[in-house]
Design a protein around this motif. Structure first.
Motif, PDB file in Angstrom:
ATOM      1  N   GLN A 194      20.116   0.987  12.757  1.00  0.00           N
ATOM      2  CA  GLN A 194      21.453   0.160  12.328  1.00  0.00           C
ATOM      3  C   GLN A 194      20.872  -1.417  12.289  1.00  0.00           C
ATOM      4  N   ASN A 195      19.645  -1.658  12.847  1.00  0.00           N
ATOM      5  CA  ASN A 195      19.593  -3.144  13.182  1.00  0.00           C
ATOM      6  C   ASN A 195      17.893  -3.129  12.663  1.00  0.00           C
ATOM      7  N   PRO A 196      17.693  -4.549  12.267  1.00  0.00           N
ATOM      8  CA  PRO A 196      16.390  -4.725  11.441  1.00  0.00           C
ATOM      9  C   PRO A 196      15.152  -4.591  12.617  1.00  0.00           C
ATOM     10  N   VAL A 197      14.099  -3.998  12.288  1.00  0.00           N
ATOM     11  CA  VAL A 197      12.711  -4.019  12.929  1.00  0.00           C
ATOM     12  C   VAL A 197      11.713  -4.579  12.018  1.00  0.00           C
ATOM     13  N   VAL A 198      10.970  -5.518  12.783  1.00  0.00           N
ATOM     14  CA  VAL A 198       9.730  -6.126  12.066  1.00  0.00           C
ATOM     15  C   VAL A 198       8.554  -5.466  12.756  1.00  0.00           C
ATOM     16  N   MET A 199       7.710  -4.958  12.047  1.00  0.00           N
ATOM     17  CA  MET A 199       6.429  -4.720  12.603  1.00  0.00           C
ATOM     18  C   MET A 199       5.192  -5.515  11.908  1.00  0.00           C
ATOM     19  N   PHE A 200       4.419  -6.180  12.808  1.00  0.00           N
ATOM     20  CA  PHE A 200       3.404  -7.015  12.654  1.00  0.00           C
ATOM     21  C   PHE A 200       2.121  -6.283  12.401  1.00  0.00           C
ATOM     22  N   TYR A 201       1.599  -6.370  11.364  1.00  0.00           N
ATOM     23  CA  TYR A 201       0.595  -5.450  10.950  1.00  0.00           C
ATOM     24  C   TYR A 201      -0.800  -6.378  10.618  1.00  0.00           C
ATOM     25  N   PRO A 202      -2.087  -6.286  11.244  1.00  0.00           N
ATOM     26  CA  PRO A 202      -3.241  -6.863  10.956  1.00  0.00           C
ATOM     27  C   PRO A 202      -3.837  -6.374   9.817  1.00  0.00           C
ATOM     28  N   GLY A 203      -3.479  -6.765   8.536  1.00  0.00           N
ATOM     29  CA  GLY A 203      -4.100  -6.003   7.090  1.00  0.00           C
ATOM     30  C   GLY A 203      -3.285  -6.334   6.270  1.00  0.00           C
ATOM     31  N   ARG A 204      -2.993  -5.423   5.161  1.00  0.00           N
ATOM     32  CA  ARG A 204      -2.393  -5.811   4.021  1.00  0.00           C
ATOM     33  C   ARG A 204      -1.238  -4.645   3.782  1.00  0.00           C
ATOM     34  N   TYR A 205      -0.192  -4.907   2.879  1.00  0.00           N
ATOM     35  CA  TYR A 205       0.880  -3.784   2.818  1.00  0.00           C
ATOM     36  C   TYR A 205       1.387  -4.290   1.602  1.00  0.00           C
ATOM     37  N   ASP A 206       1.318  -3.391   0.535  1.00  0.00           N
ATOM     38  CA  ASP A 206       1.624  -3.638  -0.810  1.00  0.00           C
ATOM     39  C   ASP A 206       3.286  -3.052  -1.235  1.00  0.00           C
ATOM     40  N   GLY A 207       3.789  -2.633   0.007  1.00  0.00           N
ATOM     41  CA  GLY A 207       4.929  -2.111  -0.179  1.00  0.00           C
ATOM     42  C   GLY A 207       5.232  -0.595  -0.215  1.00  0.00           C
ATOM     43  N   LEU A 208       3.923   0.026  -0.542  1.00  0.00           N
ATOM     44  CA  LEU A 208       3.792   1.372  -0.160  1.00  0.00           C
ATOM     45  C   LEU A 208       2.751   1.831   0.898  1.00  0.00           C
ATOM     46  N   ASN A 209       1.658   1.276   0.935  1.00  0.00           N
ATOM     47  CA  ASN A 209       0.551   1.690   1.783  1.00  0.00           C
ATOM     48  C   ASN A 209      -0.240   0.622   2.544  1.00  0.00           C
ATOM     49  N   LEU A 210      -0.536   0.922   3.764  1.00  0.00           N
ATOM     50  CA  LEU A 210      -1.161  -0.089   4.735  1.00  0.00           C
ATOM     51  C   LEU A 210      -2.541  -0.147   4.633  1.00  0.00           C
ATOM     52  N   ARG A 211      -3.308  -1.070   4.829  1.00  0.00           N
ATOM     53  CA  ARG A 211      -4.696  -1.295   4.940  1.00  0.00           C
ATOM     54  C   ARG A 211      -5.190  -2.001   6.099  1.00  0.00           C
ATOM     55  N   MET A 212      -5.451  -1.341   7.362  1.00  0.00           N
ATOM     56  CA  MET A 212      -5.695  -1.839   8.446  1.00  0.00           C
ATOM     57  C   MET A 212      -6.962  -2.931   8.416  1.00  0.00           C
ATOM     58  N   PHE A 213      -7.039  -4.106   8.784  1.00  0.00           N
ATOM     59  CA  PHE A 213      -8.045  -4.959   8.671  1.00  0.00           C
ATOM     60  C   PHE A 213      -8.368  -5.235   7.065  1.00  0.00           C
ATOM     61  N   ASN A 214      -7.680  -4.962   6.388  1.00  0.00           N
ATOM     62  CA  ASN A 214      -7.829  -5.042   4.809  1.00  0.00           C
ATOM     63  C   ASN A 214      -9.112  -4.183   4.534  1.00  0.00           C
ATOM     64  N   GLU A 215      -9.538  -3.217   5.169  1.00  0.00           N
ATOM     65  CA  GLU A 215     -10.692  -2.173   4.977  1.00  0.00           C
ATOM     66  C   GLU A 215     -10.027  -0.635   5.118  1.00  0.00           C
ATOM     67  N   ILE A 216      -9.323  -0.423   5.976  1.00  0.00           N
ATOM     68  CA  ILE A 216      -9.127   1.021   6.053  1.00  0.00           C
ATOM     69  C   ILE A 216      -7.546   1.346   5.534  1.00  0.00           C
ATOM     70  N   ASN A 217      -7.441   2.001   4.285  1.00  0.00           N
ATOM     71  CA  ASN A 217      -6.243   2.593   3.749  1.00  0.00           C
ATOM     72  C   ASN A 217      -5.746   4.016   4.315  1.00  0.00           C
ATOM     73  N   ASP A 218      -4.917   4.030   4.919  1.00  0.00           N
ATOM     74  CA  ASP A 218      -4.448   5.165   5.727  1.00  0.00           C
ATOM     75  C   ASP A 218      -3.717   6.181   4.725  1.00  0.00           C
ATOM     76  N   HIS A 219      -3.367   5.802   3.379  1.00  0.00           N
ATOM     77  CA  HIS A 219      -2.958   6.689   2.274  1.00  0.00           C
ATOM     78  C   HIS A 219      -1.625   7.181   2.972  1.00  0.00           C
ATOM     79  N   ASN A 220      -0.806   6.700   3.698  1.00  0.00           N
ATOM     80  CA  ASN A 220       0.555   7.206   3.932  1.00  0.00           C
ATOM     81  C   ASN A 220       1.567   6.104   3.503  1.00  0.00           C
ATOM     82  N   TYR A 221       2.787   6.740   2.958  1.00  0.00           N
ATOM     83  CA  TYR A 221       3.804   6.011   2.273  1.00  0.00           C
ATOM     84  C   TYR A 221       4.899   5.612   3.427  1.00  0.00           C
ATOM     85  N   TYR A 222       5.176   4.168   3.441  1.00  0.00           N
ATOM     86  CA  TYR A 222       5.778   3.534   4.402  1.00  0.00           C
ATOM     87  C   TYR A 222       7.344   3.161   3.721  1.00  0.00           C
ATOM     88  N   ARG A 223       8.576   3.403   4.165  1.00  0.00           N
ATOM     89  CA  ARG A 223       9.582   2.908   3.790  1.00  0.00           C
ATOM     90  C   ARG A 223       9.981   1.708   4.892  1.00  0.00           C
TER      91      ARG A 223
END
Length: 200
Positions: free
Chosen positions: A157-186
């Motif tokens: 019910q309340n906002p959560v902010v996750m700090f992530y060392p890499g890139r996020y395009d609204g769908l996928n995360l890439r750790m260190f801008n190198e490793i794409n875990d190919h998981n979808y994030y809401r």
């Protein structure tokens, strides 16, 4: 610096009632990802500490809680008295084996895993606004999607902010801008220049 600008924008957003009350999200849970350049890891830690000092219930009417997932993992490992064993295991078998065993101990295949339980123990007030620093220290030990996908059951019910060392395009995360875990994030991206660049 873009980092200064991004944290200023985050602070301004956190002060708005729409952010605090999860408004205008089309019935989505208010989970956000603040992606940043891994080279700025130490600066990000400092900025998070500054945010924590600024946003206290007494000063701003915002009850902010910072959950340090890395420290939680160390605490749980120490509770089991496994730290020395893992140090030896890494020397003999490598970090991959350590990561597998850490995930087993944390019961990360379960929705009610030990990270969820530890967050629940630390959550003093369901009205708290939460920051989850998933910093580079967690690399290989724990995947971000396993954290995000199980937090909804206790913080919904309340906002959560996750700090992530890499890139996020609204769908996928890439750790260190190198490793794409190919998981979808809401989760909603917070900073556009760094976080939203392509992660194919």
């Amino acid at each position: 610096m873009n980092l200064d600008r991004d944290f200023k924008n985050l602070e301004e957003k956190m002060r708005t009632k729409s952010f605090q009350n999860n408004e205008g999200l089309s019935n989505e849970v208010g989970y956000y990802i603040f992606a940043y350049d891994p080279k700025e890891e130490l600066l990000v830690r400092d900025r998070i500490n500054e945010l924590q000092k600024k946003f206290t219930l007494a000063k701003n009417g915002i009850n902010l809680k910072v959950f340090n997932i890395y420290q939680m993992i160390i605490k749980i490992i120490d509770d089991f008295n496994y730290r020395d064993s893992f140090i030896q295991m890494e020397k003999e078998e490598g970090i991959t084996e350590v990561a597998e065993q850490v995930n087993n101990i944390l019961e990360m295949t379960e929705d009610d895993n030990l990270i969820v339980k530890e967050v629940q123990n630390q959550l003093q007030d369901k009205k708290q606004k939460s920051l989850l620093p998933v910093l580079g220290k967690l690399f290989l030990l724990l995947r971000a999607h396993k954290v995000l996908n199980t937090m909804h059951q206790i913080i919904d019910q309340n906002p959560v902010v996750m700090f992530y060392p890499g890139r996020y395009d609204g769908l996928n995360l890439r750790m260190f801008n190198e490793i794409n875990d190919h998981n979808y994030y809401r989760a909603f991206p917070l900073n556009k220049d760094w976080g939203n660049q392509n992660v194919d």
